[in-house]
Write a protein that holds these residues in place. Structure first.
Motif, PDB file in Angstrom:
ATOM      1  N   ARG A 246     -12.962  47.442   3.889  1.00  0.00           N
ATOM      2  CA  ARG A 246     -14.161  46.740   4.322  1.00  0.00           C
ATOM      3  C   ARG A 246     -14.362  45.495   3.462  1.00  0.00           C
ATOM      4  O   ARG A 246     -13.864  45.409   2.329  1.00  0.00           O
ATOM      5  N   ILE A 247     -15.103  44.545   3.986  1.00  0.00           N
ATOM      6  CA  ILE A 247     -15.377  43.312   3.239  1.00  0.00           C
ATOM      7  C   ILE A 247     -16.375  43.576   2.122  1.00  0.00           C
ATOM      8  O   ILE A 247     -16.175  43.175   0.982  1.00  0.00           O
TER       9      ILE A 247
ATOM     10  N   GLU B 258     -26.601  33.882   7.030  1.00  0.00           N
ATOM     11  CA  GLU B 258     -25.767  33.995   8.222  1.00  0.00           C
ATOM     12  C   GLU B 258     -24.380  34.563   7.909  1.00  0.00           C
ATOM     13  O   GLU B 258     -23.870  35.419   8.638  1.00  0.00           O
ATOM     14  N   LEU B 259     -23.768  34.089   6.815  1.00  0.00           N
ATOM     15  CA  LEU B 259     -22.426  34.570   6.484  1.00  0.00           C
ATOM     16  C   LEU B 259     -22.464  36.024   6.006  1.00  0.00           C
ATOM     17  O   LEU B 259     -21.546  36.798   6.299  1.00  0.00           O
ATOM     18  N   LYS B 260     -23.505  36.409   5.287  1.00  0.00           N
ATOM     19  CA  LYS B 260     -23.664  37.804   4.883  1.00  0.00           C
ATOM     20  C   LYS B 260     -23.818  38.682   6.128  1.00  0.00           C
ATOM     21  O   LYS B 260     -23.218  39.767   6.219  1.00  0.00           O
TER      22      LYS B 260
ATOM     23  N   THR C 207     -21.569  42.477   9.994  1.00  0.00           N
ATOM     24  CA  THR C 207     -21.234  42.764  11.391  1.00  0.00           C
ATOM     25  C   THR C 207     -19.752  43.069  11.542  1.00  0.00           C
ATOM     26  O   THR C 207     -19.354  43.967  12.306  1.00  0.00           O
ATOM     27  N   PHE C 208     -18.919  42.355  10.799  1.00  0.00           N
ATOM     28  CA  PHE C 208     -17.480  42.612  10.831  1.00  0.00           C
ATOM     29  C   PHE C 208     -17.173  44.006  10.295  1.00  0.00           C
ATOM     30  O   PHE C 208     -16.335  44.726  10.854  1.00  0.00           O
TER      31      PHE C 208
ATOM     32  N   MET D 297     -18.058  46.479  12.926  1.00  0.00           N
ATOM     33  CA  MET D 297     -17.034  46.482  13.962  1.00  0.00           C
ATOM     34  C   MET D 297     -15.814  47.290  13.514  1.00  0.00           C
ATOM     35  O   MET D 297     -15.233  48.051  14.303  1.00  0.00           O
ATOM     36  N   LEU D 298     -15.443  47.152  12.244  1.00  0.00           N
ATOM     37  CA  LEU D 298     -14.318  47.933  11.723  1.00  0.00           C
ATOM     38  C   LEU D 298     -14.631  49.429  11.738  1.00  0.00           C
ATOM     39  O   LEU D 298     -13.738  50.250  11.995  1.00  0.00           O
ATOM     40  N   ASP D 299     -15.886  49.781  11.481  1.00  0.00           N
ATOM     41  CA  ASP D 299     -16.263  51.195  11.562  1.00  0.00           C
ATOM     42  C   ASP D 299     -16.042  51.732  12.972  1.00  0.00           C
ATOM     43  O   ASP D 299     -15.488  52.825  13.154  1.00  0.00           O
TER      44      ASP D 299
END
Length: 397
Positions: free
Chosen positions: A147-148, A156-158, A163-164, A167-169
């Motif tokens: 994960r990131i 916004e970037l956080k 969100t990414f 999505m990986l989850d």
């Protein structure tokens, strides 16, 4: 990312340089406008004036005379006003030239520092994007757990990084479910094939008599029926996952009565009582798939029950179908797993009439195709399960 960093650097640096140029030009213009007046006032105050008219000139006493300084380019015999003007012009020109030189040097240093700062700022802003890009490039089936986990202030970037990760989850759960599905499907299909092979090789070996041949024939037909039902279930599950090709009004309350009547004989054989309390409920969907949804729910409730058990089927005008039954106690933590393919409360024994474990997974797939939500809840100490399918309201015409 380097091109984006260059664009952001050009944007930030350009804005900073433009702001510096405007500020420098504004200061120069303001100084230029007020410089002559200021110098004239200063020179006029410093140069002594004779209060008497020029035609009544009287020699000035030596004791009160001010030593004269010769100014280059200004003859000492010029009129006092011309001298002040000339001095003011020369002093203003010199001051403006000095100001312009210093401004150009300062502006050049400011522009270089602005571009360097803009480059650093662009890299700082784009760092999360670089982290996301690097992780996306490394991802494969073997490291979907990474994960990131971006450590940054809210923004916004956080939000993008979080969100990414979400999505990986979902992808990890989906891939895990698909892997379990493939393994379970292979196991379920291999078992009947092994039984058929054993029956053919062992049961029909030598010179079997007619009774033995009949027994093996019955066994092979039974195994073939189970395999056919399994394949049909897999095909139905796959079709349900593809969504709906057409929609039409379907009376779910009518389906509930029809399914209960169709399973009445099996329920009576198991000592289970099925009752229907159906309010009018019509949804837009595929009649065949919705019939299968209701059938699977009621059939599961009948088969996974206890002697003298009960099954209650209820539809509501509020937009839901509910099937509740008595039965063995279901642990709360295992309820969500029952909607996965080939997952059962108990291990399969391959007994006659036992399903393949696709019933609730097909229900879940059909519900998703209709935009509905399936929830299940264990009934607690009384045993059994309550499954509810909540249909989304039809959009207004």
């Amino acid at each position: 990312m380097s091109s984006e960093r260059a664009r952001l650097t050009a944007l930030y640096g350009g804005l900073l340089v433009l702001a510096g140029a405007l500020l420098t030009g504004l200061v120069y213009l303001l100084v230029q406008q007020g410089l002559y007046t200021s110098i004239s006032s200063a020179v006029t105050t410093a140069v002594p004036r004779d209060p008497r008219p020029p035609w009544r000139s009287v020699p000035t006493p030596v004791a009160s005379a001010v030593p004269a300084r010769r100014i280059e380019g200004v003859p000492m015999n010029l009129d006092e006003g011309l001298a002040v003007t000339k001095i003011s012009d020369l002093a203003g020109e010199a001051a403006l030239n000095r100001l312009l030189t210093v401004s150009v040097i300062v502006f050049t240093v400011y522009a270089v520092l602005s571009i360097a700062l803009a480059w650093w700022m662009a890299g700082r802003v784009l760092r999360p994007v670089a982290v996301i890009t690097g992780l996306a490039r490394r991802l494969s089936g073997a490291n979907l757990h990474e994960r990131i986990a971006l450590d940054a202030p809210p923004g916004e970037l956080k939000h993008l990084a979080d969100t990414f990760d979400e999505m990986l989850d979902r992808i990890e759960r989906l891939v895990g479910a698909q892997q379990r599905f493939a393994a379970n499907a292979a196991h379920e299909l291999r078992t009947p094939l092994a039984v058929q092979r054993a029956a053919a090789e062992i049961g029909l070996a030598g010179n079997p008599d007619a009774d033995r041949v009949a027994m093996i024939r019955t066994k092979l037909i039974s195994v073939a029926d189970d395999s056919e039902h399994l394949v049909e279930g897999l095909l139905l599950l796959a079709d349900s996952e593809q969504g709906l090709e057409r929609r039409e009004p379907v009376a779910v309350d009518v389906l509930a009565h029809a399914v209960a009547d169709g399973l009445a004989e099996e329920a009576a054989g198991r000592g289970v009582t099925v009752s229907v309390r159906a309010e009018p409920l019509t949804v837009a969907g595929d009649g065949v798939l919705l019939d299968r949804l209701v059938h699977n729910l009621v059939a599961n409730a009948v088969r996974y029950n206890v002697e003298d058990g009960r099954v209650t089927v209820r539809t509501s005008g509020d937009g839901f179908l509910e099937v509740a039954n008595t039965g063995p106690e279901v642990p709360a933590d295992t309820v969500p797993q029952l909607f996965e393919p080939f997952r059962r409360l108990q291990e399969r024994t391959h007994a006659k009439g036992e399903g393949a474990g696709l019933g609730l997974s097909i229900v879940s797939a059909i519900a998703r195709a209709h935009g509905a939500e399936v929830t299940a809840e264990a009934n607690g100490e009384g045993g059994g399960l309550t499954v509810r399918v909540t249909f989304a309201p039809d959009p207004a015409p």
